[in-house]
Design an enzyme around this catalytic site. Structure first.
Site, mmCIF file in Angstrom:
data_model
loop_
_atom_site.group_PDB
_atom_site.id
_atom_site.type_symbol
_atom_site.label_atom_id
_atom_site.label_comp_id
_atom_site.label_asym_id
_atom_site.label_seq_id
_atom_site.Cartn_x
_atom_site.Cartn_y
_atom_site.Cartn_z
ATOM 1 C CB ALA A 148 -0.902 0.005 1.221
ATOM 2 C CG ASP A 149 0.252 4.285 -3.009
ATOM 3 O OD1 ASP A 149 -0.868 4.440 -2.467
ATOM 4 O OD2 ASP A 149 0.413 4.299 -4.238
ATOM 5 C CB SER A 150 0.590 8.006 1.148
ATOM 6 O OG SER A 150 0.879 8.554 -0.116
ATOM 7 C CG ASP B 268 -2.830 1.842 -2.478
ATOM 8 O OD1 ASP B 268 -3.679 2.106 -3.350
ATOM 9 O OD2 ASP B 268 -1.730 1.331 -2.737
ATOM 10 C CB THR B 269 -2.680 4.407 3.681
ATOM 11 O OG1 THR B 269 -1.582 3.564 3.338
ATOM 12 C CG2 THR B 269 -2.913 4.322 5.171
#
Length: 78
Positions: free
Chosen positions: A35-37, A39-40
């Site tokens: 997950a990237d930011s 996605d988070t």
């Protein structure tokens, strides 16, 4: 696993387009689940919508593992 974890597991797997079996309590959002930011952020929004909890941004930024999110959500629902 309890019903709450199963719901969270399904949401995470769906949003990140990964197999549910990869979503464990010990799994790290960035390291293990990719997950990237963004996605988070989308995950937090989906969890809030689905489970009816409010997760403050500063708290969401502290979530490293699925367990971190699970523990917060469980206490928020209590």
């Amino acid at each position: 696993m309890d019903e709450l974890f199963v719901k969270i597991q399904k949401l995470i797997a769906e949003k990140l387009e990964i197999d549910e079996s990869k979503v464990t309590l010990e799994a790290s959002f960035r390291g293990d689940l990719g997950a990237d930011s963004l996605d988070t952020y989308e995950l937090v929004y989906a969890i809030e919508e689905e489970l009816g909890v409010t997760i403050p941004d500063e708290k969401a930024n502290e979530f490293e593992t699925v367990k971190d999110a699970y523990d917060f959500i469980k206490s928020a629902q209590a």
